[in-house]
Scaffold this motif. Sequence first.
Motif, PDB file in Angstrom:
ATOM      1  N   LYS A 194       9.432  12.149  16.232  1.00 41.09           N
ATOM      2  CA  LYS A 194       9.378  11.142  17.042  1.00 41.09           C
ATOM      3  C   LYS A 194       9.229  11.567  18.469  1.00 41.09           C
ATOM      4  CE  LYS A 194      10.020   6.757  18.114  1.00 41.09           C
ATOM      5  NZ  LYS A 194       9.067   5.804  17.492  1.00 41.09           N
ATOM      6  N   ASN A 210       8.189  10.054  13.478  1.00 43.86           N
ATOM      7  CA  ASN A 210       7.414   9.324  14.239  1.00 43.86           C
ATOM      8  C   ASN A 210       6.970   8.164  13.354  1.00 43.86           C
ATOM      9  OD1 ASN A 210       5.531   8.528  16.143  1.00 43.86           O
ATOM     10  ND2 ASN A 210       5.482  10.587  16.903  1.00 43.86           N
ATOM     11  N   THR A 211       6.511   7.142  14.102  1.00 42.18           N
ATOM     12  CA  THR A 211       6.086   5.981  13.488  1.00 42.18           C
ATOM     13  C   THR A 211       4.387   6.313  12.571  1.00 42.18           C
ATOM     14  OG1 THR A 211       6.722   4.297  15.079  1.00 42.18           O
ATOM     15  CG2 THR A 211       5.243   3.539  13.635  1.00 42.18           C
ATOM     16  N   THR A 213       1.465   5.832  10.494  1.00 44.45           N
ATOM     17  CA  THR A 213       0.560   4.969   9.528  1.00 44.45           C
ATOM     18  C   THR A 213      -0.513   6.022   8.691  1.00 44.45           C
ATOM     19  OG1 THR A 213      -1.126   5.270  11.445  1.00 44.45           O
ATOM     20  CG2 THR A 213       0.362   3.262  11.368  1.00 44.45           C
TER      21      THR A 213
END
Length: 486
Positions: A194, A210-211, A213
């Motif tokens: 993160k 982390n975010t 995608t």
Amino acid sequence: MEGSMGIPNALAYSISQISGVSVNSFKITSATAGDEVSSGGRFTFLLPSQGILDLKTSKIQFSVKTTGSGTRLPKYATSLIDQLIVRMGGVTVSQSQSGLYGVWNTIQEETGQTHQNEVAGLRECLATMRSDGLILTADGNETYDTGIGATTALFEVNLGEMAECHPRLLDLSLLPQISIEVVLAGTSVLSAPKDSTKLRGQADAVCAVNTITSIGWSMLNPSLQANMYSLMSGAYENALRSRMEQTGFLQVCFPNTIAFQQNFNGSARFSVAAQSLNKLTTVFRRTDYATIGGFIPLAGYAGVALTEATMNQVGGGAHGTTKQGVARYQGKFQHFSLPTKKPAHDEDKGLSTAGNDAMDYGNTSIDSEITMQYAIQSALVPQYPVNQGEMLNLTCWANNIDELPDCKSHAEYFYNKCIFAFPLNLPHEAQDKCTLSGLSTVGSNAFIEVRATGGNLDSQHFDALIFASTTSILRIGQGKQIELIG
């Protein structure tokens, strides 16, 4: 060490001379690689048909591009390789286990059997600065497709177990066409912290994910640097062919590691047939290793970053803010722990939350030991179930070392680098000739089992990764004929 006349080398005045030695290095590119190969992809190098190749020093070189958010590369450049397959005349001579090449090379590093280049071997998980000097930010990727990495190869790996063959110089004119196929690892070897600028024990920091995608990586501009020799007189080639005529063949020996992976329920069993079974090695990895996450901290290192200001204080971390100093990490896929109920496999204190419970093996609630033992057919090795201190000593014995070279505490051994190995052959020194002294299981297909018992054993949340180290023999006959004996 003594010379041929029984005189110690320190007293020997003899001089050997070989004339007409020519040395050169060649860059070999792959017709199937191009400029970029995505994760999971594969490509092949074709070696020259003439010359003497130095297998130990020849390297595969490349740069790396990553995508995603906060993407970080794994510890050790070999972790980016899924498989290395060496073929001679279309016959597979050496092939690593799919999915476990990086794991085995991590074990080899942690037990001092190999040592990758400190600069080009990517020997650390990098949190705050890239290898080329660029500062990393919270969401920035560790990628090398810009700057100097876009124009040069920054990283290297060796030729796998063929790099350890004896003799290390291989006359290519005696062999059929040699190809080296490289299969790249998938995205499970990557980490995505993160915020890698914030150390463990706090929310949204280096151990949190982390975010994401999408996350990915690719290898850029791979090439093989082949270091080679030639002897102009032809005496060496004539001597080899003369020996081949007398004995029928030449012999090359090299290590061959067979790997197995099973869900661990207290035991794991496999079978192997080998003319020289040299060593058994087992590590335990959490079953959720393939889920992308943040970094795993090495136990015993800093929990708070050492800043420039506190470095200038007397004693640095010791007299600066508490717990400051050097922080070190590893990826989830190379996180080998003792399979315990306490600390629990999913304990978060000391990772993304405050505390140290995840790596606290001094917890007073631990009231029973874990013991381990191998069984080969009906024979138990060692003869008694061993505890953790004895496991560590056996692992050092099996690898002919006095200590794990990069393990500084029991917590680091139990939490990060728990390796259980047992030797089945005689110890080997660097200057020794290739000697087959391991257990022969040819024709018997021996069943081997690793067992663990104890009230603190977690038999649900770990995989057992077991490696059988063997020696293979490559026989080279006239007319470039080969025979592989394993």
